[in-house]
Each structure stands twice: as C-alpha cells, then as structure tokens.
Write a protein that holds these residues in place. Structure first.
Motif, PDB file in Angstrom:
ATOM      1  N   GLN A 247       0.833  -1.198   0.000  1.00 21.87           N
ATOM      2  CA  GLN A 247       0.000   0.000   0.000  1.00 21.87           C
ATOM      3  C   GLN A 247       0.873   1.255   0.000  1.00 21.87           C
ATOM      4  OE1 GLN A 247      -2.710   0.423   3.299  1.00 21.87           O
ATOM      5  NE2 GLN A 247      -3.969   1.927   2.245  1.00 21.87           N
TER       6      GLN A 247
ATOM      7  N   PRO B 163      -5.405  -1.365   0.689  1.00 19.21           N
ATOM      8  CA  PRO B 163      -4.828  -2.681   0.982  1.00 19.21           C
ATOM      9  C   PRO B 163      -5.488  -3.816   0.213  1.00 19.21           C
ATOM     10  CG  PRO B 163      -6.096  -1.854   2.857  1.00 19.21           C
ATOM     11  CD  PRO B 163      -5.969  -0.720   1.895  1.00 19.21           C
TER      12      PRO B 163
ATOM     13  N   THR C  21      -3.808  -4.482  -3.054  1.00 18.86           N
ATOM     14  CA  THR C  21      -2.504  -5.148  -3.007  1.00 18.86           C
ATOM     15  C   THR C  21      -2.664  -6.665  -3.036  1.00 18.86           C
ATOM     16  OG1 THR C  21      -2.355  -5.204  -0.571  1.00 18.86           O
ATOM     17  CG2 THR C  21      -1.542  -3.226  -1.683  1.00 18.86           C
TER      18      THR C  21
END
Length: 240
Positions: A129, A151, A154
């Motif tokens: 992130q 997040p 990711t």
C-alpha cells in the motif's frame, strides 16, 4: 434588550466552546481488523473500540471521520480532523511531520503473502500500500515495488498475477490467508518494522496528545488494551 443580547451572546459562546471540545478521529476505514466500515456504514474494528474507550477515559467527546490513506497526514495538518488513529506505525520519518502518542498496538511483524511458498520476493514484483513502511521496505529490498491506494488492491494484485506477493502487516494478512482455502500462503521470513502503532497529532496539540497518552497508559495498566487486541486479532497476537 441588553440582557437578551447578553444572554444570546453567552449562549453562542457556550455552544462554540462545546463544539470546540469535540475531537475528530481520522481513520481509513479499509484496513481490517484495525478499522473498516461495517454493514451499517459505521467505522468499526479494533481502533473503533479502542478509540471510543480512550475518548471516554480522557473525558472527550469524539466523532469519527474517514479519509483515504494516501492523504491522511496532509488532511490532519490542514485541520480536517484532530487525531489519526488508522493502524499507523511509529517511524522516525513520520515523526518529522507529526507527533505520536504512546503506542496502543505493540511492534508487530510484517510478512509476505503469495500464491506459492517459493514466490520470488527478492527479485520479483511485490505489491504494497502506498505510503506505508512496507512499501518503503520493498523499494529498498531489490524487488520491484507495485503500489496501490488501498490494501485490498494489493492482495488482488497477487490473485490476478500482477505481483508475486504482497507485503503488509502480518495481522492484516492472516485472515486473508486463513480464509483463502489454500490459495494464499505466507512466503519467506517475517520482518520487524516500526515502533508499534500510535495516534498521530499535529505538533501544536501537545495537551490533546497528553490526554490520550494517559488514557492509553490506563488501558495498558488494567488489561483492557490487551483484551481488545486478543478480541480482534486472536490469542496468538503479541500484546503488552
């Protein structure tokens, strides 16, 4: 008439003072189990529980504000809220632009997660992130850093093949691994980063920071903080 004007002025002053005492807590709302938005649209998670208790102990009226991670520090500085409580690790670099409270979550491990245990985390593409200590670590590790604003993105990058692994807080990654039915796995060794998680304040807000420091200390002392950590992260998570 003068009495009426005076009474109105005093009422306005009193109202303004009450409003000034409301402390706005800024969080991301997208980093479970630290913080997330529940089905009712409210901030929830470990930091919601801890933040509400800290405000109660500090004698403060608090309200929650959500903000995207990549601008969470600039919006604190510009006055959009008064405190950051968003899974933010204490680092020397961040302490150059804001002040931290005592940590309310101990220094914890960061970890890699990929589709296979032999993913090339040293020379491949690794997602993290934007603006995190994990992104900074990947950038200096020899791997190619692929940054995302959230997040969840990711992890999606690992699943769709954009990256060979994601690097983030182990406590954030563990539920994804546990719930993936074997699709995701931890890769390599854990890495210790940062000085724990703390609340972020403007440099000028020493008094406010002091109130929260005392509240954090009291939660540590009576075991309330450890109980909240275990509730949201599990019994195996490091505590105070």
């Amino acid at each position: 008439m003068k009495k009426l004007i005076l009474a109105t002025a005093l009422m306005a002053l009193s109202t303004g003072m009450a409003a000034a005492q409301t402390v706005r807590l800024g969080t991301e709302g997208a980093y479970p189990p630290f913080n997330f938005i529940d089905d009712a649209g409210n901030v929830a998670g470990f930091e919601r529980e801890v933040g509400d208790e800290l405000c109660k102990r500090a004698g403060l009226t608090c309200e929650w504000v959500t903000n995207e991670w990549d601008s969470i520090i600039p919006n604190l500085q510009s006055g959009n809220y008064d405190v950051i409580i968003a899974g933010m690790s204490i680092t020397d670099e961040r302490e150059e632009v804001l002040d931290f409270s005592e940590n309310y979550f101990p220094p914890a491990a960061s970890a890699y997660v990929g589709l296979t245990a032999d993913a090339d985390i040293k020379g491949g593409v690794v997602s993290a992130q934007t603006g995190t200590i994990q992104a900074g670590y990947v950038a200096e590790s020899g791997a190619t850093l692929l940054e995302f604003a959230t997040p969840d993105e990711t992890i999606a990058a690992v699943r769709n093949g954009e990256s060979v692994a994601v690097f983030a807080d182990k406590d954030f990654l563990k539920p994804y691994v546990d719930q993936s039915n074997g699709e995701l796995t931890f890769v390599g060794e854990e890495v210790a980063l940062g000085g724990g998680v703390g609340m972020g304040f403007r440099d000028s807000d020493d008094e406010l920071r002091g109130k929260f420091d005392e509240a954090i200390k009291s939660m540590k002392a009576d075991g309330t903080l450890n109980a909240a950590i275990e509730k949201h992260f599990g019994a195996e998570t490091k505590k105070f």
